[in-house]
Design a protein around this motif. Structure first.
Motif, PDB file in Angstrom:
ATOM      1  N   SER A  75      14.267  -4.731  13.082  1.00 42.70           N
ATOM      2  CA  SER A  75      15.213  -5.388  12.196  1.00 42.70           C
ATOM      3  C   SER A  75      16.578  -5.561  12.852  1.00 42.70           C
ATOM      4  O   SER A  75      16.978  -4.748  13.672  1.00 42.70           O
ATOM      5  CB  SER A  75      15.364  -4.557  10.924  1.00 42.70           C
ATOM      6  OG  SER A  75      16.390  -5.072  10.133  1.00 42.70           O
ATOM      7  N   ASN A 134       2.137  -5.432   4.968  1.00 43.11           N
ATOM      8  CA  ASN A 134       2.912  -4.299   4.456  1.00 43.11           C
ATOM      9  C   ASN A 134       2.215  -3.564   3.315  1.00 43.11           C
ATOM     10  O   ASN A 134       2.838  -2.759   2.632  1.00 43.11           O
ATOM     11  CB  ASN A 134       4.292  -4.789   4.000  1.00 43.11           C
ATOM     12  CG  ASN A 134       5.149  -5.170   5.175  1.00 43.11           C
ATOM     13  OD1 ASN A 134       5.697  -4.322   5.846  1.00 43.11           O
ATOM     14  ND2 ASN A 134       5.234  -6.473   5.451  1.00 43.11           N
ATOM     15  N   ASN A 154       2.550   0.177   2.668  1.00 42.33           N
ATOM     16  CA  ASN A 154       3.833   0.660   2.157  1.00 42.33           C
ATOM     17  C   ASN A 154       4.025   0.379   0.670  1.00 42.33           C
ATOM     18  O   ASN A 154       5.088   0.655   0.122  1.00 42.33           O
ATOM     19  CB  ASN A 154       4.992   0.017   2.926  1.00 42.33           C
ATOM     20  CG  ASN A 154       4.988   0.401   4.384  1.00 42.33           C
ATOM     21  OD1 ASN A 154       4.690   1.536   4.730  1.00 42.33           O
ATOM     22  ND2 ASN A 154       5.296  -0.547   5.249  1.00 42.33           N
ATOM     23  N   TRP A 170       9.458  -1.057   0.299  1.00 36.68           N
ATOM     24  CA  TRP A 170       8.406  -2.061   0.355  1.00 36.68           C
ATOM     25  C   TRP A 170       8.968  -3.480   0.267  1.00 36.68           C
ATOM     26  O   TRP A 170       8.644  -4.332   1.092  1.00 36.68           O
ATOM     27  CB  TRP A 170       7.375  -1.829  -0.755  1.00 36.68           C
ATOM     28  CG  TRP A 170       6.216  -2.767  -0.692  1.00 36.68           C
ATOM     29  CD1 TRP A 170       5.195  -2.739   0.218  1.00 36.68           C
ATOM     30  CD2 TRP A 170       5.946  -3.879  -1.550  1.00 36.68           C
ATOM     31  NE1 TRP A 170       4.302  -3.759  -0.024  1.00 36.68           N
ATOM     32  CE2 TRP A 170       4.746  -4.473  -1.110  1.00 36.68           C
ATOM     33  CE3 TRP A 170       6.592  -4.423  -2.648  1.00 36.68           C
ATOM     34  CZ2 TRP A 170       4.186  -5.587  -1.720  1.00 36.68           C
ATOM     35  CZ3 TRP A 170       6.035  -5.526  -3.258  1.00 36.68           C
ATOM     36  CH2 TRP A 170       4.849  -6.097  -2.804  1.00 36.68           C
ATOM     37  N   ASN A 201      10.754  -4.538   3.361  1.00 37.92           N
ATOM     38  CA  ASN A 201       9.802  -4.841   4.435  1.00 37.92           C
ATOM     39  C   ASN A 201       9.196  -6.225   4.247  1.00 37.92           C
ATOM     40  O   ASN A 201       9.022  -6.972   5.216  1.00 37.92           O
ATOM     41  CB  ASN A 201       8.694  -3.793   4.487  1.00 37.92           C
ATOM     42  CG  ASN A 201       9.182  -2.451   4.965  1.00 37.92           C
ATOM     43  OD1 ASN A 201      10.230  -2.335   5.579  1.00 37.92           O
ATOM     44  ND2 ASN A 201       8.428  -1.413   4.676  1.00 37.92           N
ATOM     45  N   GLU A 217      11.886  -8.807   5.129  1.00 36.95           N
ATOM     46  CA  GLU A 217      12.080  -8.886   6.576  1.00 36.95           C
ATOM     47  C   GLU A 217      10.924  -9.631   7.237  1.00 36.95           C
ATOM     48  O   GLU A 217      11.132 -10.485   8.112  1.00 36.95           O
ATOM     49  CB  GLU A 217      12.213  -7.489   7.170  1.00 36.95           C
ATOM     50  CG  GLU A 217      12.489  -7.505   8.657  1.00 36.95           C
ATOM     51  CD  GLU A 217      12.765  -6.127   9.223  1.00 36.95           C
ATOM     52  OE1 GLU A 217      13.288  -6.076  10.340  1.00 36.95           O
ATOM     53  OE2 GLU A 217      12.455  -5.117   8.573  1.00 36.95           O
ATOM     54  N   CYS A 218       9.714  -9.354   6.800  1.00 39.32           N
ATOM     55  CA  CYS A 218       8.538 -10.050   7.331  1.00 39.32           C
ATOM     56  C   CYS A 218       8.635 -11.550   7.053  1.00 39.32           C
ATOM     57  O   CYS A 218       8.414 -12.371   7.952  1.00 39.32           O
ATOM     58  CB  CYS A 218       7.277  -9.474   6.692  1.00 39.32           C
ATOM     59  SG  CYS A 218       5.749 -10.304   7.170  1.00 39.32           S
TER      60      CYS A 218
END
Length: 129
Positions: free
Chosen positions: A24, A87, A90, A96, A99, A102-103
């Motif tokens: 990140s 993810n 998570n 979660w 994530n 960000e993905c």
């Protein structure tokens, strides 16, 4: 701001993620700060993608515009589902959603590169590879 400069920065970032395992750009000081940073990155990168899609759309025929809309909608569902899958382990944790965001941001950055290539091919009157 010149879109080419932004795209170069994004391309550099994408290349460096390949080497670092998609780390990140946001620091992880607290869940709240991390989530806020990831959300801002997501918003920024989405604006860039939308700008490029609008630019590309202007270069297309009516039929091509319809195809772009269909492909963009399909791509949106694909990236969302893929990020949830990536993810899934998570699920239920406090990070979660960050994530996932960000993905999705990383997938959008790759899509920006694809759209820029299509714009470049269209401007050169060539067929995309």
């Amino acid at each position: 701001m010149d879109i080419k400069i932004i795209l170069l920065a994004i391309m550099f970032s994408v290349n460096s993620w390949a080497d670092t395992g998609s780390q990140s750009e946001c620091t992880n000081n607290s869940n709240y700060e991390y989530s806020a940073c990831i959300r801002l990155k997501y918003i920024e990168i989405t604006k860039i993608l939308n700008t490029l899609l609008n630019q590309y759309n202007k270069l297309l025929s009516n039929t091509e515009r319809e195809l772009l809309e269909v492909s963009s909608n399909s791509w949106g569902g694909y990236k969302d589902a893929l990020c949830k899958l990536e993810n899934y382990s998570n699920l239920g944790t406090s990070g979660w959603q960050s994530n996932i965001d960000e993905c999705i941001s990383n997938k959008i950055k790759l899509r920006i590169i694809e759209i820029q290539k299509l714009i470049d091919y269209k401007n050169e009157d060539k067929e995309p590879l």
